[in-house]
Design a protein around this motif. Structure first.
Motif, PDB file in Angstrom:
ATOM      1  N   VAL A 113       1.111  -0.669  -0.005  1.00  0.00           N
ATOM      2  CA  VAL A 113       0.350  -0.332   0.050  1.00  0.00           C
ATOM      3  C   VAL A 113       1.228   1.170   0.588  1.00  0.00           C
ATOM      4  O   VAL A 113       1.724   0.774   0.633  1.00  0.00           O
ATOM      5  N   GLY A 114       0.344   2.329  -0.787  1.00  0.00           N
ATOM      6  CA  GLY A 114       1.043   3.929  -0.144  1.00  0.00           C
ATOM      7  C   GLY A 114       1.638   3.546  -1.039  1.00  0.00           C
ATOM      8  O   GLY A 114       2.877   3.053  -1.745  1.00  0.00           O
ATOM      9  N   ALA A 115       2.689   5.678  -0.962  1.00  0.00           N
ATOM     10  CA  ALA A 115       3.539   5.363  -2.422  1.00  0.00           C
ATOM     11  C   ALA A 115       4.454   6.434  -1.384  1.00  0.00           C
ATOM     12  O   ALA A 115       3.798   7.271  -1.686  1.00  0.00           O
ATOM     13  N   ASN A 168      31.581  17.542  -1.834  1.00  0.00           N
ATOM     14  CA  ASN A 168      30.661  17.225  -2.435  1.00  0.00           C
ATOM     15  C   ASN A 168      29.198  17.489  -1.528  1.00  0.00           C
ATOM     16  O   ASN A 168      30.157  17.696  -0.613  1.00  0.00           O
ATOM     17  N   ILE A 169      28.036  17.414  -2.040  1.00  0.00           N
ATOM     18  CA  ILE A 169      27.072  18.327  -1.606  1.00  0.00           C
ATOM     19  C   ILE A 169      26.222  17.415  -2.302  1.00  0.00           C
ATOM     20  O   ILE A 169      25.569  16.619  -3.262  1.00  0.00           O
ATOM     21  N   GLY A 170      25.322  17.061  -0.850  1.00  0.00           N
ATOM     22  CA  GLY A 170      23.932  16.275  -1.672  1.00  0.00           C
ATOM     23  C   GLY A 170      22.337  16.957  -0.870  1.00  0.00           C
ATOM     24  O   GLY A 170      22.334  17.222   0.376  1.00  0.00           O
ATOM     25  N   THR A 171      21.623  16.656  -1.822  1.00  0.00           N
ATOM     26  CA  THR A 171      20.237  17.093  -1.612  1.00  0.00           C
ATOM     27  C   THR A 171      18.966  16.280  -1.824  1.00  0.00           C
ATOM     28  O   THR A 171      19.300  15.724  -2.266  1.00  0.00           O
ATOM     29  N   ASN A 172      18.044  15.780  -0.573  1.00  0.00           N
ATOM     30  CA  ASN A 172      17.228  14.924  -0.981  1.00  0.00           C
ATOM     31  C   ASN A 172      15.260  15.329  -0.123  1.00  0.00           C
ATOM     32  O   ASN A 172      15.944  16.187   1.003  1.00  0.00           O
ATOM     33  N   LYS A 173      14.986  15.552  -0.917  1.00  0.00           N
ATOM     34  CA  LYS A 173      13.057  15.995  -0.725  1.00  0.00           C
ATOM     35  C   LYS A 173      12.720  14.996  -0.877  1.00  0.00           C
ATOM     36  O   LYS A 173      12.521  14.218  -1.472  1.00  0.00           O
ATOM     37  N   ASN A 174      12.149  13.647   0.345  1.00  0.00           N
ATOM     38  CA  ASN A 174      11.463  13.184   0.016  1.00  0.00           C
ATOM     39  C   ASN A 174       9.479  12.985   0.702  1.00  0.00           C
ATOM     40  O   ASN A 174       9.645  14.028   1.060  1.00  0.00           O
ATOM     41  N   LYS A 175       8.897  12.912   0.143  1.00  0.00           N
ATOM     42  CA  LYS A 175       7.600  13.127   0.533  1.00  0.00           C
ATOM     43  C   LYS A 175       6.763  11.788  -0.599  1.00  0.00           C
ATOM     44  O   LYS A 175       6.771  10.793  -0.656  1.00  0.00           O
ATOM     45  N   VAL A 176       5.502  11.648   1.204  1.00  0.00           N
ATOM     46  CA  VAL A 176       4.886  10.273   0.764  1.00  0.00           C
ATOM     47  C   VAL A 176       3.396  10.913  -0.770  1.00  0.00           C
ATOM     48  O   VAL A 176       3.458  11.802  -0.111  1.00  0.00           O
TER      49      VAL A 176
END
Length: 1020
Positions: A737-739, A766-774
């Motif tokens: 279920v879900g994503a 080095n640099i990293g950025t991450n944006k996550n969301k349901v």
């Protein structure tokens, strides 16, 4: 009783014999390897003279490294023959050749092989380190690919960039070194292991651990206790083009490790030793001393509640027992590694031994690790190569550690010792201010725990070369592991008194069978180049465990035979298997246009019967723009555009989530009975992640290298235990279920600022950025409230809701301190829907809200390396910016008087306590046994996760020794984790994992440690 002591004696003798036998076996194998390596040198002619009388020309020369230091023992061979010599102690050689056009091949362990025409004059050969050659060929998936032909997103680190910190765990070494790789190191306890997240969390409650592949073998979600000193290269695979070939196991990224192997040439012996002195680093967390705690109590508004009790006297201000000073010391970590490598055309060997020993900076904890690796390559014919290897690891711990929680919490007014020097006994303690407290030192007179684990990883690999372009490769691996532990509670201790002593014994073992059979195709037609692999893979795991608890133990007896009561027994077994078909094709046209496609089909035992098999794929392409005829920017030596798209998966954490299960327990009249405990789901499948990536590689002036990547990952069919009505006794079922969506940008740069014979200076960043969301939840739900993962009652919650971060905090909203009366305030929602302030914590908690998230805004690291003649200097830093940590420890130690049975922390920089009307303060009025709920879970305890951490700084000197057969001797001094710049008020903003998971919750953690290191590297 005699029988018990006899068994105990036999146990100790057997353990001693086993340990001595292990050491003897390892030493014998090491000796055998030396003999084998020495038995297969190149055919060297004595006195540097050839026996071929037809040779008419003598070529002389000298071989040096990039610093100009002579290299003895370099093999100088006439190409296509076995005729050759070796350089002497000053790097010089002389060899007879037929003509000036004869090609000479120069080779040496750890250096790039070179081919040079003999010519008509004296030669000066400068050899480069083999690590620099990694830019040519990269290990990716199940094959090796030229770097210029890569279309995926990955990063390769060599041994020197990894093994620069003192830790037995490879995971801890990666912090700040690889773009897009977020590492929470394991804290300061010896042997602790960090957690890794690559390109954000793709799951809501599953594992975030990447897949580890060592020498072509899938070993699981950790580095498998391998010795970091044995690593040749480590490659982090990040996008679908790189990971899709691992199918249902690649969603969290893949880390591919290649260990060192034997090199052609005379035996080379390398030895490294380092000793580190470790001290506790409590960061900004400052516990009160006796005077500070007295002043806090003296400021309580309701001092009348305790000022007439027996313990409240002015002398209390001068009582100051330092629990931290008593419980900590300067720990010592020793790390020794010895390796021997060498061989000839038909046989090569590499043998290493490693020993790591650390005593904790908190007293009473010891950790030891032994490693042995033997790798051989035997080539009896041109078409067949055999590659056996075996890796042995043993780990032991002895745990009589002082209580970290007590070191934080015990009051400075309470001493563990009576006036006569004897220890204060069990709680209640009438001599203490905290009369309900327990003196952990009293129990530590007897109680302890110990553990021992063994891991054996054995390979019998071979290659069959059908033609120059077609090879069959077989990898066959068996892993066996065992773990035992014993925890003893003496009947005289507080924890063992009620049951008259307790012993808990735990035993577990597992085995893992892994095999892949591959056909490799590598051929070039004119301008067309193909590199392809197709194969079958099998991976099987079996484990079992048992534990027994016995009580009623005579003091000092540590075997269960002497127990009066067999209190509890338990045990279990687990099995799983995965089989796969896989293929990967890389194509290149004229080294300009690149393409790659991969396909994998997995069948896994922990998928439902209706979804037993899954398909995974990737497609990618690249364009080497700098190789086009129209491209004339000479200052750009590399310009590559690349893009990829594909799918990977994540298998369930639960091995049997797809099956209906029953729990068996003792029923009526001691007869066994069974109750249904889980409903089956035959459609349960893997989490599916589809990733798109676009990147650009730029090289400028032959000094600057830049890599840029943007990715977008969509994960669907999240594995989740969906709640069910409890009428049938089952409260949940596993479903897909879900994503979740993850998007991010990564950038890295390497600059050779100065590059000449005597002085080199380079910088990496080095640099990293991450944006996550349901993006969706099951059953049309708009939100799910979940725990924070710490397992602590009364801690924070998180909220899963479409559009928000997976790690979003869901809390009662703190509204600060009322300046008029010093009372705590929270925000609630009134009948009109407006947010208003309230003194009522319960009312505010009915109207919680999402407040920030743990995910940082961006993170990364930077380093610098300088070499001046024989001196070298290196410094490495890591950083994280943004994200909010929930500092649960403040609920106990910054409680505004609510907790009077433990010490409290001093106010952090920028904080203030309300004292009179009109004060604008961060902290409410302090009250003895404070009933205001000001220390309950709320956004008050959210703090910035921003930090800059110095990982290591090293100064070394390479001694120019031209005698005693020493080719290199390097001495160095280093500092590790010397400082952290942060405004976070806790111990360390790099929160160690809790129960194996990254939670963002700070509890009473084992502090990180500072290290001062002395070391040497010796090569013969």
């Amino acid at each position: 009783m005699k029988k018990v002591f006899a068994k105990k004696s036999r146990t100790f003798r057997m353990h001693s014999v086993l340990e001595k036998s292990l050491k003897t076996a390892l030493f014998s194998l090491l000796t055998l390897s030396i003999q084998a390596a020495s038995a297969a040198p190149i055919n060297e002619n004595a006195s540097n003279k050839t026996s071929l009388l037809a040779f008419q020309k003598i070529v002389k020369g000298k071989v040096v490294d990039e610093k100009g230091t002579p290299i003895p023992g370099v093999n100088v061979v006439i190409k296509g023959s076995k005729t050759g010599v070796q350089t002497d102690m000053d790097g010089s050689f002389a060899i007879e050749v037929p003509s000036a056009s004869t090609i000479l091949v120069f080779s040496f362990l750890g250096m790039q092989e070179q081919e040079v025409p003999a010519g008509n004059s004296s030669l000066k050969i400068t050899m480069k380190e083999a690590g620099q050659q990694m830019d040519e060929v990269v290990v990716v998936g199940y094959s090796k690919v030229k770097k210029e032909s890569l279309t995926g997103s990955l990063q390769t680190l060599d041994n020197k960039k990894i093994v620069d910190v003192t830790t037995p765990a490879v995971e801890n070494m990666l912090a700040g070194k690889a773009t897009g790789v977020f590492v929470n190191t394991g804290g300061g306890q010896p042997g602790s292991v960090g957690k890794i997240i690559i390109r954000g969390r793709t799951t809501v409650n599953g594992s975030t651990d990447p897949l580890w592949v060592i020498d072509g073998v899938i070993v699981g979600n950790s580095s498998g206790n391998m010795n970091p000193a044995d690593i040749e290269t480590l490659t982090v695979l990040k996008d679908a083009a790189s990971t899709a070939v691992y199918g249902s196991q690649g969603a969290n990224g893949v880390i591919v490790v290649t260990t060192k192997s034997g090199k052609k040439g005379k035996p080379a012996i390398s030895f490294s030793a380092r000793t580190a002195m470790t001290t506790i680093n409590n960061g900004n967390f400052d516990i009160m001393n006796g005077a500070e705690l007295y002043d806090l109590y003296d400021s309580f508004a309701n001092k009348e509640d305790f000022q007439n009790v027996w313990w409240w006297t002015p002398e209390l201000r001068n009582k100051n027992y330092d629990w931290w000073d008593n419980g900590s010391k300067t720990g010592i970590a020793n790390d020794y590694n010895l390796s021997i490598s060498g061989g000839g055309d038909n046989f090569k060997s590499y043998v290493s031994l490693g020993y790591y020993d650390e005593t904790g900076a908190i007293k009473g904890y010891e950790y030891k690790k032994y490693n042995g690796l033997m790798k051989f390559e035997y080539k009896p014919s041109n078409w067949f190569t055999l590659r056996p290897q075996i890796n042995l690891t043993k780990e032991t711990t002895f745990d009589q550690q002082h209580s970290v929680g007590a070191l934080y919490g015990n009051m400075p007014w309470d001493s563990p010792y009576l006036e006569d020097g004897t220890l204060v006994g069990n709680a209640p303690n009438p001599t203490w201010v905290n009369t309900t407290g327990s003196n952990y030192l009293y129990d530590l007179q007897w109680n302890y725990g110990e553990s021992e684990s063994y891991t054996v990883r054995a390979n019998m690999d071979f290659d069959i070369k059908f033609t120059d372009w077609l090879t069959f490769a077989s990898v066959n691996n068996y892993i066996f592991g065992s773990y035992t532990s014993t925890y003893y509670s003496d009947p005289r201790s507080s924890s063992g008194e009620a049951v008259k002593g307790r012993i808990e014994d735990y035993f577990s073992n597992y085995n893992r069978v892994y095999s892949n059979q591959l056909l490799r195709f590598n051929k070039t037609f004119d301008k067309h180049s193909f590199n392809a692999v197709a194969g079958y893979e099998w991976n099987e795991y079996n484990s079992k465990y048992s534990n027994g608890i016995a009580t009623g133990i005579p003091p000092g007896i540590i075997v269960a035979d002497a127990a009066a009561v067999p209190e509890k027994v338990g045990g279990g077994r687990a099995q799983w298997a995965v089989q796969s078909l896989l293929s990967n094709i890389n194509y290149s046209y004229d080294d300009r246009y690149l393409a790659q496609v991969s396909f994998r089909r997995d069948g896994a035992s922990n998928f439902g019967k209706n979804a037993q098999y899954g398909n995974f794929f990737s497609v990618s392409g690249g364009w080497n723009i700098h190789k086009e005829s129209f491209f004339h920017a000479d200052f750009i030596h590399n310009l590559k555009l690349k893009a990829s798209y594909g799918s990977v998966g994540n298998r369930p954490n639960s091995l049997y989530g797809h099956l209906p299960l029953y729990s068996f327990s003792q029923s009526y009249n001691e007869n066994p009975g069974a109750l249904i405990s889980q409903l089956g789901n035959p459609d349960l499948s893997w989490e599916k992640t589809y990733t798109g990536d676009i990147g650009l590689d730029i090289g400028l002036f032959n000094r600057v290298n830049i890599t840029l990547d943007y990715y977008n990952k969509n994960t669907s069919d999240l594995l989740y235990q969906v709640p069910l009505p409890g009428v049938i006794g089952v409260t949940s079922i596993w479903r897909n279920v879900g994503a979740v969506n993850n998007r991010g940008f990564e950038a890295s740069i390497n600059v050779d600022i100065i590059k000449n014979d005597n002085f080199k200076w380079s910088v990496d960043a080095n640099i990293g950025t991450n944006k996550n969301k349901v993006t969706s939840l099951y059953g049309g739900k708009t939100q799910i409230i979940v725990g924070d993962g710490s397992g602590i009652a009364g801690s924070a919650n998180k909220l899963l809701t479409p559009g928000l971060d997976v790690d979003s905090w869901y809390l009662t909203e703190w509204a600060g301190v009322d300046p008029e009366n010093g009372k705590p305030q929270w925000m609630t929602t009134d009948a009109n829907g407006a947010r208003v302030k309230t003194y009522d914590y319960a009312a505010a908690s009915k109207n919680q809200k999402v407040i920030s998230a743990y995910t940082p805004d961006f993170f990364g690291g930077f380093s610098t390396n300088l070499n001046y003649k024989n001196f070298d200097f290196a410094a490495i830093f890591s950083y994280s910016v943004g994200g909010e940590i929930y500092n649960y420890a403040r609920a106990e130690f910054d409680s505004d008087g609510a907790y009077t049975d433990r010490n409290q922390m001093n106010l952090h920089s920028g904080w203030s306590r309300w004292e009179k009307p009109g004060d604008i303060a961060t902290h409410p009025q302090a009250i003895y046994n404070n009933p205001s709920n000001s220390n309950k879970a709320s956004s008050r305890f959210l703090e910035t996760g921003t930090y800059l951490k110095m990982r290591s700084v090293t100064l070394g000197y390479n001694m120019p020794i031209e005698s005693l057969y020493i080719s290199n001797l390097r001495l160095y001094i280093a500092g590790e984790n010397l400082f952290t710049i942060t405004h976070y008020s806790g111990v360390d903003p790099e929160i160690p994992p809790i129960n194996g998971a990254i939670t963002g919750v700070a509890t009473q953690v084992y502090p990180s440690t500072r290290k001062v290191v002395l070391g040497l590297n010796l090569t013969l």
